[in-house]
Design an enzyme around this catalytic site. Structure first.
Site, short mmCIF file in Angstrom:
data_model
loop_
_atom_site.label_atom_id
_atom_site.label_comp_id
_atom_site.label_asym_id
_atom_site.label_seq_id
_atom_site.Cartn_x
_atom_site.Cartn_y
_atom_site.Cartn_z
N CYS A 1 0.83 -1.21 0.00
CA CYS A 1 0.00 0.00 0.00
C CYS A 1 0.86 1.25 0.00
O CYS A 1 0.44 2.30 -0.49
CB CYS A 1 -0.96 0.00 1.17
SG CYS A 1 -0.14 -0.04 2.79
N HIS B 1 -1.19 1.14 7.55
CA HIS B 1 -1.68 1.02 6.17
C HIS B 1 -1.64 2.40 5.53
O HIS B 1 -1.82 3.42 6.20
CB HIS B 1 -3.11 0.48 6.18
CG HIS B 1 -3.74 0.40 4.83
ND1 HIS B 1 -3.29 -0.46 3.85
CD2 HIS B 1 -4.78 1.07 4.27
CE1 HIS B 1 -4.04 -0.32 2.77
NE2 HIS B 1 -4.95 0.61 3.00
#
Length: 972
Positions: A454, A787
């Protein structure tokens, strides 16, 4: 009397005399005659009607028969019986064939004459059987039209019950075999009239007996879907379309597109033949049905059929534009076919050679209808040239031909294209199937997470949405250069053109991953971004700049926590920030206070922030060594939390604020070879096109010896003013500085001041406006886990109306209390007005494979709603840019989404992949259709986007969007 009449019609008497005698014969019908005389008269007149040698004899037969049948009805009823009529229909009359239209005309008139007689009911029963037999023999159009006339007047002769369905089906088959061999206008008009009579008969039957409609339509489809090479159904079937109720479209299209018994070859034939129906004059709603079937096939992912049919028929549809009667329907179908065929320019380029001639022809006739048509056609052409740019040799003649007609706006073109693509078609027609993946409503393509990637996906999306940077990358000529930049160009091209919902950038990941990054492990997006930009060692002073902004220290904190850049991979040397400065050799070189023209007032360091002029291709994957870095000490105490909300402006002010160097942090002067008290100031001497700011959120707590994340909320201004203090070039300045010593420091030490010999002090800063373009968010509570996802929007350097209304102001840079980015500047009102406008613009949220619409309000409130989700990397776009790329050819319609044309190899690769993607979707749709009836089971994708070790990007780390069940490919 029959003998007299027979002799009269065959005599050589003048025609007027014959007419007088015939009138006397007709008048004599009122007198009594015996049965034998009546029968003889009926037989004679029947012969005259059916076998008369000239129109006069046939006319006399009709006149006398009608007169005698009226006054002698019982005798005529006895003559015109079932046996006689059956003989006419099955055997004919003497030399007359049973299929002669004269026999049908005779029976038609006979029924009128005995309509009130009881025996007519027997004739109706007889004819119900006989007309079905006649239709099964496939009568020619003229005979079928006469039969339709008879059945329209005498509906009692139409077969009833189950036979009515059979009759309609056989009549459809009969129409399917109609042919007109003549090309003369008179014969063509007569042929169209005959077909219209037959189709009107079917319409009347469908209205009277609705149960006959669906079987009739099934027969139509059976005819047009036939794959028998020896049979080509007639275009006359198009005459039936106008009689099909439009409310049946949904039911019929769903039935056709989801029926497993309908093979692809049959569906392809059917669709091709329906498109051929556009040639049929007077047929209404053909275009409506054709488009409905095209959309229905797209909804169930039968893309192979759509591709084949479009390429086979696009030129035929275009040629129909020449004919006024069928032009509106043809243009509607042409528009849908071209706009939905978005994976390749092949279909559009088939008609491109014919466009100019058509436009010139319509422009020359000067008719209002022609002008209206050309306006519609021009809009379609602009949409296609916008979507498939890069072919100036093909498009220039067209642009010249349509230059006098209005061009749709870019927003309208994007809307039209987004609504028309096959992958945008609603699946409501096939509700029994699960919706397969297609581009999201945003029209943007996501990036599939390859396992804790990510950090890469969020950065790539932010860079891609930086419009001018994307255009610059796409416009580079990188033939023969197998470099990271070429792979980035390929990736950007696929993100702009692919039909996929999300893409798996495997090759680019392998090429761009820093060597010290462990695959499938959580990494820092800022470090990745810097490595990526370093690997692209550009040469243009407007490319990228990366400023790492520390948080302002809290005056109330007694236990200081120091910024630990080593914990944030945006820096590699403990407590030191780094930047590279280009040299004449276009390679990084050492920059230090004695050689890099640092203006020092009591030792003030001035830092140049820029990147080279244009992108260079390099295979060197090593990390830049220390000799290529300019080092600036930035060990600053930080707060771990705060009561007030800081803004990016505050952090940038703090970054640029003067710093007093005393005690253990004294400045070493090379000229006097001693440590001195000094004041260090950072100045920006050249603004970048894109300003990248990294918020240093990871700190080292010296008390507890742990790394922590600073979770402070930071306000993100849409408009940022960057103070730029331009100077002359480094090379000239470095040779002209001289030393001037003065006792101005508060201590007893000497302070040093470097001034350019024979020159004035450098100019005052100018405030350069920037607009927020992208925000990369880190979701998590530490530097070891979390994330990344990003917010971004399309923004160019010329789209804003923002203008600085004030002149550059002299700012007291030496004062630690000066607000270098003061919010009370004269432009504050204009900035606020601009912010109100910018807030309403469209933003996108890129979370790996998931792309959704969002708003700037959501960006601003993310930390207040989700405390562990904090802005980390910001990308600002300079306004009022004169960058040639941002405006080049932007109004010609030759760039895709405003991007430069793609090289042929890139376009070919994208076209190939888009076609493969459509085929994959089609295969998946078929598999799901086969499983639709099976027992339900829970579907689990291939895991979450980030689903690796504890502490990785995943649902607990702020991730979202779920997985993606189809692994995409990136073609290089």
């Amino acid at each position: 009397m029959d003998k007299i009449l027979e002799g009269l019609v065959s005599s050589s008497h003048p025609l007027p005399l014959k007419r007088v005698i015939v009138r006397k014969v007709v008048e004599s019908a009122e007198h009594w005659l015996d049965e034998a005389q009546c029968e003889a008269m009926f037989a004679l007149t029947t012969r005259l009607i059916l076998e008369g040698q000239d129109p006069f004899q046939r006319q006399v037969g009709h006149q006398v028969l009608e007169a005698y049948a009226r006054y002698h009805r019982p005798e005529f009823e006895s003559f015109f019986n079932k046996t006689f009529v059956l003989g006419l229909l099955q055997q004919g009359y003497h030399s007359l064939d049973r299929k002669d239209v004269a026999i049908l005309d005779y029976i038609h008139n006979g029924l009128k004459l005995i309509m009130s007689c009881p025996s007519v009911l027997d004739l109706f029963s007889l004819l119900q059987v006989e007309v079905l037999r006649m239709v099964c023999e496939r009568p020619e159009p003229h005979l079928c039209a006469r039969l339709s006339d008879l059945l329209t007047d005498f509906v009692q002769c139409i077969p009833k019950g189950k036979l009515s369905i059979t009759f309609c089906q056989q009549l459809v088959r009969t129409i399917g075999q109609f042919q007109c061999v003549s090309t003369q206008e008179k014969e063509l008009r007569e042929y169209v009239s005959q077909v219209t009579k037959v189709s009107n008969l079917l319409q009347n039957i469908w209205k009277a007996e609705p149960s006959t409609l669906l079987p009739s339509l099934q027969e139509v489809f059976a005819s047009i879907s036939s794959t028998d090479a020896s049979f080509e159904p007639s275009v006359a079937l198009a005459s039936l379309v106008q009689h099909i109720p439009l409310q049946m479209i949904t039911v019929l299209i769903r039935s056709l597109t989801t029926d497993p018994n309908v093979k692809d070859a049959s569906m392809t034939q059917a669709l091709c033949r329906m498109i051929d129906w556009l040639s049929w004059p007077l047929a209404q709603h053909v275009d409506t049905w054709v488009i409905a079937l095209l959309k229905g096939l797209a909804a169930v992912q039968k893309f192979t059929i759509l591709i084949d049919v479009t390429l086979l028929k696009i030129e035929l549809v275009f040629n129909r534009l020449w004919f006024p009667l069928v032009r509106p329907g043809a243009l509607t179908v042409l528009s849908h076919m071209l706009l939905s065929f978005q994976h390749s320019p092949e279909a559009f380029h088939l008609i491109v050679p014919h466009v100019v001639n058509l436009v010139h022809s319509f422009k020359s006739d000067g008719l209002p209808s022609s002008t209206t048509f050309l306006v519609q056609l021009t809009e379609l052409i602009h949409c296609m040239m916008y979507h498939y740019s890069g072919f100036p040799d093909l498009y220039e003649p067209i642009l010249e031909a349509i230059k006098d007609f209005p061009k749709p706006s870019e927003e309208k073109i994007k809307l039209i294209l987004s609504q028309s693509a096959w992958t945008s078609q609603s699946n409501s027609l096939a509700s029994c199937l699960s919706r397969l993946s297609g581009k999201s409503e945003t029209g943007k393509t996501g990036l599939i997470n390859l396992g804790n990637t990510c950090y890469m996906n969020s950065v790539i999306q932010a860079l891609f949405m930086a419009t001018d940077f994307r255009r610059q990358v796409l416009s580079l000529n990188l033939n023969g250069c197998n470099s990271l930049m070429k792979k980035l160009q390929h990736l950007f091209a696929f993100l702009a053109h692919t039909q996929r919902e999300a893409y798996a950038p495997r090759i680019f990941f392998e090429a761009s991953r820093p060597p010290w990054f462990t695959p499938r492990s959580q990494q820092d997006c800022s470090e990745y971004l810097r490595f990526l930009l370093d690997r692209s060692t550009s040469q243009k002073v407007e490319a990228f700049t990366d400023l790492s902004l520390a948080f302002c220290p809290s005056s109330s904190m007694e236990n200081l926590s120091f910024q630990d850049p080593a914990s944030s991979p945006s820096t590699q040397d403990g407590g030191l920030m780094q930047a590279t400065v280009p040299g004449p050799s276009k390679e990084p070189r050492v920059c230090n206070p004695s050689t890099a023209a640092f203006a020092c007032y009591s030792a003030v360091n001035e830092r140049m922030v820029d990147t080279p002029d244009e992108f260079r291709c390099s295979e060197d994957t090593s990390v830049p060594n220390d000799s290529s870095k300019m080092l600036v000490n930035k060990d600053v105490p930080q707060k771990l939390g705060g009561e007030t909300t800081s803004s990016v402006t505050d952090l940038l002010n703090y970054f640029l604020a003067p710093e007093i160097l005393t005690g253990d942090n004294q400045y070493y002067c090379e000229n006097c070879a001693s440590l001195q008290n000094a004041e260090k100031t950072m100045q920006i001497t050249e603004e970048p096109e894109y300003l990248i700011l990294t918020l240093l959120r990871f700190s080292y707590d010296q008390k507890y010896h742990v790394r922590r994340k600073i979770l402070d909320n930071v306000s993100l201004p849409l408009v940022l003013e960057l103070p730029v203090k331009r100077t002359t070039s480094f090379s000239s300045l470095s040779e002209s500085w001289s030393l001037d010593v003065d006792f101005t420091d508060i201590s007893e030490n000497l302070a040093k001041k470097l001034k350019p010999s024979g020159t004035e002090e450098s100019c005052s800063p100018k405030l350069v406006p920037y607009l927020l373009s992208s925000v990369v968010v880190h979701s998590g509570v530490s530097s070891e886990s979390g994330h990344y996802y990003s917010y971004a929007r399309n923004i160019t350097g010329t789209e804003s109306s923002y203008q600085m209304c004030h002149q550059p102001e002299t700012l007291a840079l030496a004062s630690s209390q000066s607000h270098l980015l003061g919010r009370d500047s004269p432009s504050a009102v204009i900035e606020q007005d601009l912010e109100n406008k910018e807030m309403s613009k469209e933003w996108f949220l890129f979370n790996d494979s998931r792309v959704t619409f969002t708003s700037f309000q959501s960006v601003q409130k993310i930390t207040s709603r989700f405390p562990k989700d904090t802005a980390y990397v910001l990308l600002y776009k300079k306004q009022n840019s004169t960058n040639g790329l941002s405006g080049n050819n932007s109004t010609t319609g030759l760039w895709v989404n405003g991007d430069p044309p793609l090289q042929k190899e890139l376009m070919d690769a994208i076209t190939k992949d888009n076609k493969l993607y459509l085929q994959e979707q089609e295969l998946n749709a078929r598999a799901r259709a086969l499983q639709a009836a099976s027992a339900s089971c829970s579907f689990r994708p291939n895991g979450f986007d980030d689903n690796d070790p504890p502490g990785s990007c995943g649902p607990t780390g702020g991730g979202g969007g779920g997985g993606f069940n189809t692994v995409g490919r990136l073609v290089f």
